[in-house]
Motif scaffolding. Structure first.
Motif, short mmCIF file in Angstrom:
data_model
loop_
_atom_site.label_atom_id
_atom_site.label_comp_id
_atom_site.label_asym_id
_atom_site.label_seq_id
_atom_site.Cartn_x
_atom_site.Cartn_y
_atom_site.Cartn_z
N VAL A 17 -40.26 -22.55 6.22
CA VAL A 17 -41.40 -23.23 5.40
C VAL A 17 -42.40 -22.65 5.23
CG1 VAL A 17 -41.81 -25.84 4.34
CG2 VAL A 17 -39.63 -25.60 5.65
N ALA A 18 -43.24 -22.73 5.61
CA ALA A 18 -44.75 -21.96 6.44
C ALA A 18 -44.88 -21.30 5.03
CB ALA A 18 -45.78 -22.35 7.39
N ALA A 19 -43.24 -20.21 4.77
CA ALA A 19 -43.66 -18.83 5.14
C ALA A 19 -43.05 -18.87 3.76
CB ALA A 19 -42.62 -17.76 5.73
N LEU A 20 -42.05 -19.64 3.05
CA LEU A 20 -41.95 -19.96 1.75
C LEU A 20 -43.13 -20.69 0.86
CD1 LEU A 20 -38.47 -21.77 2.20
CD2 LEU A 20 -39.04 -19.42 1.30
N ILE A 21 -43.65 -21.38 1.60
CA ILE A 21 -45.11 -22.23 0.93
C ILE A 21 -46.26 -21.47 0.50
CG2 ILE A 21 -46.66 -23.88 1.01
CD1 ILE A 21 -44.97 -25.72 2.70
N GLY A 22 -46.32 -20.09 1.42
CA GLY A 22 -47.23 -19.27 1.16
C GLY A 22 -47.10 -18.06 0.33
N GLU A 23 -45.61 -18.25 0.15
CA GLU A 23 -45.65 -17.17 -0.83
C GLU A 23 -45.55 -17.43 -2.06
OE1 GLU A 23 -41.42 -14.49 -2.52
OE2 GLU A 23 -41.19 -15.77 -0.42
N ARG A 24 -45.16 -19.17 -2.34
CA ARG A 24 -45.14 -19.85 -3.27
C ARG A 24 -46.76 -19.60 -4.15
NH1 ARG A 24 -43.39 -20.74 -8.27
NH2 ARG A 24 -43.25 -23.23 -9.12
N LEU A 25 -47.93 -19.71 -2.87
CA LEU A 25 -49.41 -20.15 -3.64
C LEU A 25 -49.41 -19.14 -3.52
CD1 LEU A 25 -50.12 -23.07 -0.90
CD2 LEU A 25 -50.15 -22.97 -3.47
N SER A 26 -49.48 -17.77 -2.74
CA SER A 26 -50.03 -16.54 -3.21
C SER A 26 -49.62 -15.07 -3.94
CB SER A 26 -49.95 -15.95 -1.61
OG SER A 26 -48.82 -15.78 -1.21
N GLY A 27 -48.14 -15.64 -4.42
CA GLY A 27 -47.14 -14.75 -4.87
C GLY A 27 -46.75 -13.20 -4.11
N VAL A 28 -46.98 -13.55 -2.30
CA VAL A 28 -46.67 -12.34 -2.37
C VAL A 28 -45.86 -12.91 -0.73
CG1 VAL A 28 -47.69 -10.34 -0.58
CG2 VAL A 28 -48.98 -11.17 -2.61
N GLY A 29 -45.22 -12.16 -0.44
CA GLY A 29 -44.02 -12.37 -0.53
C GLY A 29 -44.00 -12.31 1.68
N PRO A 30 -43.46 -12.69 2.34
CA PRO A 30 -43.70 -13.07 4.35
C PRO A 30 -44.77 -11.57 4.59
CG PRO A 30 -41.91 -14.10 3.80
CD PRO A 30 -42.18 -13.87 3.06
N ALA A 31 -43.74 -10.08 4.23
CA ALA A 31 -44.24 -9.18 4.51
C ALA A 31 -45.35 -9.04 4.37
CB ALA A 31 -43.09 -7.89 4.78
N GLY A 32 -45.85 -8.73 3.09
CA GLY A 32 -46.63 -8.96 2.42
C GLY A 32 -47.59 -9.70 2.51
N GLN A 33 -47.45 -11.16 2.96
CA GLN A 33 -49.06 -11.43 3.67
C GLN A 33 -49.11 -11.07 5.16
OE1 GLN A 33 -47.36 -15.83 3.61
NE2 GLN A 33 -46.35 -15.27 1.92
N VAL A 34 -48.16 -10.75 5.55
CA VAL A 34 -48.73 -9.99 7.76
C VAL A 34 -49.47 -8.76 7.12
CG1 VAL A 34 -47.33 -8.38 9.53
CG2 VAL A 34 -45.95 -11.25 8.37
N LEU A 35 -48.68 -7.71 5.87
CA LEU A 35 -49.87 -6.82 6.05
C LEU A 35 -51.04 -7.60 5.13
CD1 LEU A 35 -47.15 -4.36 4.87
CD2 LEU A 35 -47.89 -4.62 6.64
N ALA A 36 -51.16 -8.31 4.03
CA ALA A 36 -52.54 -8.32 4.20
C ALA A 36 -53.51 -9.05 5.47
CB ALA A 36 -52.77 -9.68 2.69
N ALA A 37 -52.84 -9.66 6.12
CA ALA A 37 -53.58 -10.07 6.94
C ALA A 37 -53.64 -9.04 8.17
CB ALA A 37 -52.73 -11.26 7.67
N LEU A 38 -53.10 -7.81 8.53
CA LEU A 38 -53.84 -7.00 9.44
C LEU A 38 -55.10 -5.82 8.45
CD1 LEU A 38 -49.79 -6.13 10.58
CD2 LEU A 38 -52.05 -7.15 11.97
N ARG A 39 -54.30 -6.05 7.46
CA ARG A 39 -55.35 -4.88 6.44
C ARG A 39 -57.07 -6.01 7.08
NH1 ARG A 39 -51.74 -4.38 1.82
NH2 ARG A 39 -50.93 -3.12 2.11
N TRP A 40 -56.29 -7.24 6.64
CA TRP A 40 -57.99 -8.10 6.72
C TRP A 40 -58.56 -7.95 8.40
CZ3 TRP A 40 -58.73 -12.52 9.71
CH2 TRP A 40 -60.41 -13.38 9.43
N TYR A 41 -58.18 -8.64 8.90
CA TYR A 41 -58.16 -8.02 10.37
C TYR A 41 -58.48 -6.37 10.70
CZ TYR A 41 -58.08 -8.11 15.42
OH TYR A 41 -58.41 -8.69 16.97
N LEU A 42 -58.15 -5.81 10.45
CA LEU A 42 -58.58 -4.42 11.45
C LEU A 42 -59.53 -3.70 9.99
CD1 LEU A 42 -54.75 -2.56 10.99
CD2 LEU A 42 -56.20 -3.80 12.83
N ASN A 43 -59.88 -4.46 8.81
CA ASN A 43 -60.96 -4.32 8.28
C ASN A 43 -62.65 -4.75 8.69
OD1 ASN A 43 -59.99 -2.35 6.28
ND2 ASN A 43 -59.86 -3.66 5.16
N LEU A 44 -62.00 -5.33 9.63
CA LEU A 44 -63.51 -6.42 9.70
C LEU A 44 -64.32 -5.99 11.22
CD1 LEU A 44 -61.65 -10.25 10.56
CD2 LEU A 44 -63.63 -9.48 8.98
N GLY A 45 -63.42 -4.38 11.80
CA GLY A 45 -64.00 -4.11 12.72
C GLY A 45 -65.00 -3.29 12.63
#
Length: 74
Positions: free
Chosen positions: A46-74
């Motif tokens: 349900v959280a993945a569905l809500i995140g997709e509805r809010l962001s327009g990006v599916g669960p896999a895209g959300q994970v990739l975006a979070a990884l990109r964000w995390y890796l760019n912090l370093g």
């Protein structure tokens, strides 16, 4: 100092035996654990569905975006 006779150890069992035998303590514990796992999985879905509805990006895209964000912090 306590000795080994002060502790109550479970009897030794073969690898994987507790998952295949029917023991009352084992089945009751597994029922509760599996019920909890199922409910947490439903919440995650349900959280993945809500995140997709809010962001327009599916669960896999959300994970990739979070990884990109995390890796760019370093």
């Amino acid at each position: 100092m306590p000795n080994d006779s002060d502790y109550r150890y479970e009897p030794l069992e073969a690898f994987g035996e507790s998952l295949t035998t029917r023991r009352p303590w084992n089945t009751q514990a597994l029922v509760g654990v599996e019920r909890l796992n199922g409910r947490v999985a439903m919440l995650g879905f349900v959280a993945a569905l809500i995140g997709e509805r809010l962001s327009g990006v599916g669960p896999a895209g959300q994970v990739l975006a979070a990884l990109r964000w995390y890796l760019n912090l370093g």
